[in-house]
Design an enzyme around this catalytic site. Structure first.
Site, mmCIF file in Angstrom:
data_model
loop_
_atom_site.group_PDB
_atom_site.id
_atom_site.type_symbol
_atom_site.label_atom_id
_atom_site.label_comp_id
_atom_site.label_asym_id
_atom_site.label_seq_id
_atom_site.Cartn_x
_atom_site.Cartn_y
_atom_site.Cartn_z
ATOM 1 N N HIS A 151 -6.168 4.243 -11.206
ATOM 2 C CA HIS A 151 -5.679 3.337 -12.238
ATOM 3 C C HIS A 151 -6.806 2.927 -13.180
ATOM 4 O O HIS A 151 -7.048 1.740 -13.408
ATOM 5 C CB HIS A 151 -5.047 2.105 -11.592
ATOM 6 N N GLU A 159 1.663 2.588 0.927
ATOM 7 C CA GLU A 159 2.028 1.704 -0.167
ATOM 8 C C GLU A 159 3.533 1.523 -0.342
ATOM 9 O O GLU A 159 3.966 0.778 -1.230
ATOM 10 C CB GLU A 159 1.441 2.231 -1.480
ATOM 11 N N ASP A 211 1.600 -2.943 -3.701
ATOM 12 C CA ASP A 211 2.643 -1.930 -3.840
ATOM 13 C C ASP A 211 3.646 -1.941 -2.695
ATOM 14 O O ASP A 211 4.783 -1.500 -2.871
ATOM 15 C CB ASP A 211 2.022 -0.538 -4.004
#
Length: 287
Positions: free
Chosen positions: A81, A182, A208
């Site tokens: 990310h 996640e 998540d």
């Protein structure tokens, strides 16, 4: 007589091969030196300690070095990310070679290219996100490890200059694999993921887990997912990871700390609160 002349060397060779096999597999096995461990995260976890890594999103080597020398056990270099490139991360790691914090990279995916680039530039930890199949965990191990444990190929990289001339012989003993759970799909196979040979840490991704399940932390169903991950991880003899905020939860030992941007904000707040009054600090002096 001619037959005996031919057979004797063959028998001698067979006996020699058998003796060498016995020596190599058993007789001298206990005399082999222990592998050289330079991944201090491994040493601390084996000693029963908790380890924390700050999250790196910024390509500035000075920020990286400030974090690497600030007290963290490792740095969680975020390449899933963030727009960070492998070239930028390679420069950051090289700029702060010898720092106490060990470089770990969260790769975008469990692909051969991503994993081998991460290890080639010097990462001693490979963090693979969103593990929802056992194959993803196996592939991470496969491409992070040299034969015979894996299929990592030899190539260019700064790993040898960072970790020593014996890197090829010691890398498999120092590279750690972190598998992130996640989603509910990952929770369902957490026991199988944790049981993959070569996986060191199973990480319960707090944010998540909530995003994919629609549940909030504290909700009994959310907490049940965390409990299932923990049971699977400990059952397989692996280390359990989570966010730094979970350091007081029993059984957790591997933690992701805040990102560099948050640390700057916290640092500013702390500076404004505790800055000395009266005598101004000397510019350029060591902080």
């Amino acid at each position: 007589m001619q037959t005996n002349t031919v057979r004797l060397p063959i028998l001698m060779r067979c006996a020699l091969v058998s003796w060498l096999g016995w020596v190599g597999s058993g007789a001298l096995a206990q005399e082999r030196p222990s592998p050289r461990i330079y991944n201090t995260v491994i040493e601390k976890l084996r000693a029963g300690e908790q380890v924390v890594g700050g999250t790196v999103l910024t390509a500035d080597p000075e920020i990286y070095c400030a974090m690497a020398n600030a007290g963290y056990d490792f740095l969680w270099i975020e390449m899933q990310h963030s727009p960070l490139t492998y070239q930028e991360v390679a420069r950051m790691i090289w700029a702060c070679r010898g720092a106490p914090a060990i470089p770990f990279i969260r790769v975008p995916d469990a692909t051969p290219g991503d994993i081998q680039k991460a290890t080639d530039i010097g990462a001693l930890g490979v963090i693979v996100p969103l593990v929802e199949t056992v194959e993803e965990a196996r592939d991470t191990v496969k491409y992070a490890m040299y034969p015979p444990e894996g299929l990592r190929s030899l190539g260019n990289g700064q790993y040898r200059a960072l970790w020593g001339d014996d890197y090829r012989a010691t890398a498999n003993d120092n590279i750690m694999i972190v598998a992130m759970i996640e989603s509910p799909a990952g929770v369902a196979i957490a026991d199988a993921v944790a049981s993959v040979p070569g996986v060191d840490v199973v990480f319960a991704a707090s944010t998540d887990l909530g995003s994919f399940s629609g549940l909030a932390q504290g909700d009994p169903l959310y907490e049940q997912m965390v409990t299932e991950i923990a049971a699977a991880t400990h059952g397989a003899g692996r280390y359990l990871g989570g966010p730094q905020a979970w350091m007081d939860r029993p059984g957790f030992s591997f933690f992701q700390g805040p990102p560099d941007t948050a640390l700057v904000r916290l640092g500013v707040q702390e500076s404004l609160r505790t800055a000395p009054r009266g005598v101004a600090p000397t510019e350029g002096a060591r902080e």
